[in-house]
Write a protein that holds these residues in place. Structure first.
Motif, mmCIF file in Angstrom:
data_model
loop_
_atom_site.group_PDB
_atom_site.id
_atom_site.type_symbol
_atom_site.label_atom_id
_atom_site.label_comp_id
_atom_site.label_asym_id
_atom_site.label_seq_id
_atom_site.Cartn_x
_atom_site.Cartn_y
_atom_site.Cartn_z
ATOM 1 N N ILE A 1 20.393 1.235 -3.447
ATOM 2 C CA ILE A 1 18.941 1.016 -3.589
ATOM 3 C C ILE A 1 18.210 2.421 -2.802
ATOM 4 C CG2 ILE A 1 18.480 -0.452 -1.462
ATOM 5 C CD1 ILE A 1 15.906 -1.657 -3.153
ATOM 6 N N ASN A 2 17.350 2.987 -3.425
ATOM 7 C CA ASN A 2 16.785 4.181 -2.716
ATOM 8 C C ASN A 2 15.170 4.221 -3.278
ATOM 9 O OD1 ASN A 2 16.755 6.443 -1.215
ATOM 10 N ND2 ASN A 2 16.637 7.739 -3.156
ATOM 11 N N ASP A 3 14.401 4.384 -2.209
ATOM 12 C CA ASP A 3 12.716 4.384 -2.417
ATOM 13 C C ASP A 3 12.597 3.373 -3.323
ATOM 14 O OD1 ASP A 3 10.181 5.404 -2.279
ATOM 15 O OD2 ASP A 3 10.652 6.995 -3.984
ATOM 16 N N GLY A 4 12.921 2.047 -3.278
ATOM 17 C CA GLY A 4 12.233 0.962 -4.061
ATOM 18 C C GLY A 4 13.144 0.612 -5.475
ATOM 19 N N GLU A 5 14.002 1.436 -5.834
ATOM 20 C CA GLU A 5 14.653 1.396 -7.109
ATOM 21 C C GLU A 5 16.354 1.158 -6.690
ATOM 22 O OE1 GLU A 5 12.753 3.681 -10.536
ATOM 23 O OE2 GLU A 5 12.236 5.154 -8.752
ATOM 24 N N ILE A 6 17.111 0.372 -7.841
ATOM 25 C CA ILE A 6 18.344 0.445 -7.685
ATOM 26 C C ILE A 6 18.771 1.503 -8.307
ATOM 27 C CG2 ILE A 6 20.449 -0.825 -8.805
ATOM 28 C CD1 ILE A 6 18.739 -2.355 -6.565
ATOM 29 N N ILE A 7 19.627 2.492 -7.657
ATOM 30 C CA ILE A 7 20.299 3.550 -8.255
ATOM 31 C C ILE A 7 21.647 3.187 -8.903
ATOM 32 C CG2 ILE A 7 21.462 5.722 -7.714
ATOM 33 C CD1 ILE A 7 18.369 5.788 -6.914
ATOM 34 N N ASP B 1 0.877 -1.136 -0.024
ATOM 35 C CA ASP B 1 -0.209 -0.025 -0.106
ATOM 36 C C ASP B 1 0.742 1.385 0.116
ATOM 37 O OD1 ASP B 1 -2.364 -1.742 -0.087
ATOM 38 O OD2 ASP B 1 -2.476 -1.455 2.143
ATOM 39 N N SER B 2 2.053 1.209 0.801
ATOM 40 C CA SER B 2 2.602 2.327 0.843
ATOM 41 C C SER B 2 4.429 2.350 0.435
ATOM 42 C CB SER B 2 2.945 2.693 2.414
ATOM 43 O OG SER B 2 3.345 1.739 3.304
ATOM 44 N N PHE B 3 4.619 1.264 -0.228
ATOM 45 C CA PHE B 3 5.642 1.143 -0.940
ATOM 46 C C PHE B 3 5.803 -0.003 -1.837
ATOM 47 C CE2 PHE B 3 9.907 -1.528 -0.764
ATOM 48 C CZ PHE B 3 10.710 -0.634 -1.036
ATOM 49 N N GLU B 4 6.848 0.307 -2.699
ATOM 50 C CA GLU B 4 6.787 -0.540 -3.872
ATOM 51 C C GLU B 4 8.326 -0.851 -4.549
ATOM 52 O OE1 GLU B 4 5.274 -0.768 -8.460
ATOM 53 O OE2 GLU B 4 4.908 0.942 -7.416
ATOM 54 N N LEU B 5 8.540 -1.946 -4.729
ATOM 55 C CA LEU B 5 9.818 -2.526 -5.209
ATOM 56 C C LEU B 5 9.867 -2.607 -6.506
ATOM 57 C CD1 LEU B 5 12.324 -3.340 -3.235
ATOM 58 C CD2 LEU B 5 11.678 -5.630 -3.706
ATOM 59 N N LYS B 6 10.631 -1.704 -7.328
ATOM 60 C CA LYS B 6 10.346 -1.590 -8.736
ATOM 61 C C LYS B 6 11.526 -2.041 -9.641
ATOM 62 C CE LYS B 6 8.676 2.860 -7.092
ATOM 63 N NZ LYS B 6 9.265 4.156 -6.619
ATOM 64 N N ASN B 7 11.049 -3.287 -10.397
ATOM 65 C CA ASN B 7 12.152 -3.587 -11.313
ATOM 66 C C ASN B 7 13.753 -3.711 -11.054
ATOM 67 O OD1 ASN B 7 10.156 -4.060 -13.293
ATOM 68 N ND2 ASN B 7 10.201 -1.978 -13.850
ATOM 69 N N ILE B 8 13.861 -4.322 -9.769
ATOM 70 C CA ILE B 8 15.144 -4.593 -9.284
ATOM 71 C C ILE B 8 15.919 -5.845 -10.123
ATOM 72 C CG2 ILE B 8 16.394 -5.509 -7.285
ATOM 73 C CD1 ILE B 8 14.578 -2.815 -6.762
ATOM 74 N N ASN B 9 17.254 -5.370 -10.687
ATOM 75 C CA ASN B 9 17.972 -6.056 -11.257
ATOM 76 C C ASN B 9 19.426 -6.227 -10.555
ATOM 77 O OD1 ASN B 9 16.769 -7.111 -14.033
ATOM 78 N ND2 ASN B 9 16.213 -5.119 -13.817
#
Length: 283
Positions: free
Chosen positions: A201-207, A15-23
């Motif tokens: 990783i920051n806010d669910g995305e790999i930087i 609901d309040s967080f998303e893990l996005k296309n982690i590679n």
């Protein structure tokens, strides 16, 4: 180089967080440090790798097999905040349990770790300090001869001497080129000593995923005045942070930067410095 761990397009939505296309790819014989602030997605990623939580999409392979395969569990050593073992068990009880779980459980090695870590065999783990509890988890993780270690804050709560002791054990473990370590840690100075790769990783995305040497040797933080900062082309820096008297400007290649600009003060950053400017800085 063959990968011991592969994550492709991993996604998980709450609901309040998303893990996005982690590679992520972890080659055999290497250690990857996994960094990010609290709530960035580190623990969600680790629990997805271990199939503790179900992913929404993506693929995770360990030893070339799907992470849901039961047979891979024998070769994975795990240290999590939640050890899944009752605090009312003592190390002797834990030994009896683990002998029935792992085919390769090495009782002799386990008791050697207990002795090396100065852990009482009779005390229940509830009576241990936080540092002692962490040492017990590490002893359990290593005592069935795993090939891959998945570690979530393994040196948290340990004093500097104990931390160095644990880091030495990890470096010894990785001498076998069939082994690998994936370790999340807030103590980025530890990762500067042992990691081959750093994944941020920051806010669910790999930087980024970079080699440790690239980050520590090529990245730089330019200290400059506002007047000097205005002369820097935006494409030549990653992010900047405005302080009271000067600007801190994060650059990816300090050697190329020196050729182009007449700015002499370029500091060598720590991994923590890089992470903080990425999170708090402006573009």
């Amino acid at each position: 180089m063959e990968n011991i761990l592969e994550i492709k397009n991993l996604s998980k939505k709450y609901d309040s967080f998303e893990l996005k296309n982690i590679n992520i790819e972890l080659p055999k014989g290497t250690i990857m440090g996994f960094i990010g602030e609290n709530g960035a997605g580190k623990t969600t990623t680790i629990k997805s790798i271990l199939n503790i939580i179900n992913k929404d999409s993506g693929q995770i392979k360990i030893f070339g097999l799907d992470n849901k395969e039961t047979k891979i569990k024998e070769d994975i050593g795990v240290v999590l905040d939640d050890s899944f073992l009752s605090e009312y068990l003592n190390p002797l009880d834990i030994n009896k349990i683990m002998k029935n779980i792992y085919k390769n459980w090495d009782e002799k090695l386990y008791f050697k770790y207990l002795e090396d870590f100065k852990l009482s065999k009779e005390k229940i783990s509830k009576e241990y300090s936080n540092g002692m509890k962490m040492k017990l988890k590490i002893a359990v993780a290593l005592s069935h001869h795993p090939k891959l270690l998945i570690l979530d804050e393994p040196t948290s709560g340990l004093d500097p001497v104990a931390r160095n002791e644990i880091l030495d054990i990890f470096q010894e473990f990785i001498q076998d080129e069939e082994h690998g370590i994936f370790v999340s840690s807030h103590i980025t100075s530890d990762l500067e000593h042992i990691a081959d790769y750093i994944t941020f990783i920051n806010d669910g995305e790999i930087i980024f995923t970079k080699t440790r040497d690239d980050l520590l040797e090529n990245y730089g933080i330019v200290k400059c005045s506002e007047e000097q900062f205005k002369k820097i082309d935006k494409k030549d820096y990653i992010k900047y942070k405005k302080n009271r008297y000067e600007y801190d400007v994060l650059i990816e290649n300090k050697y190329e930067f020196k050729k182009k600009y007449d700015i002499s003060v370029i500091d060598k950053p720590t991994i923590e410095d890089i992470m903080l400017i990425y999170i708090k800085g402006e573009k």
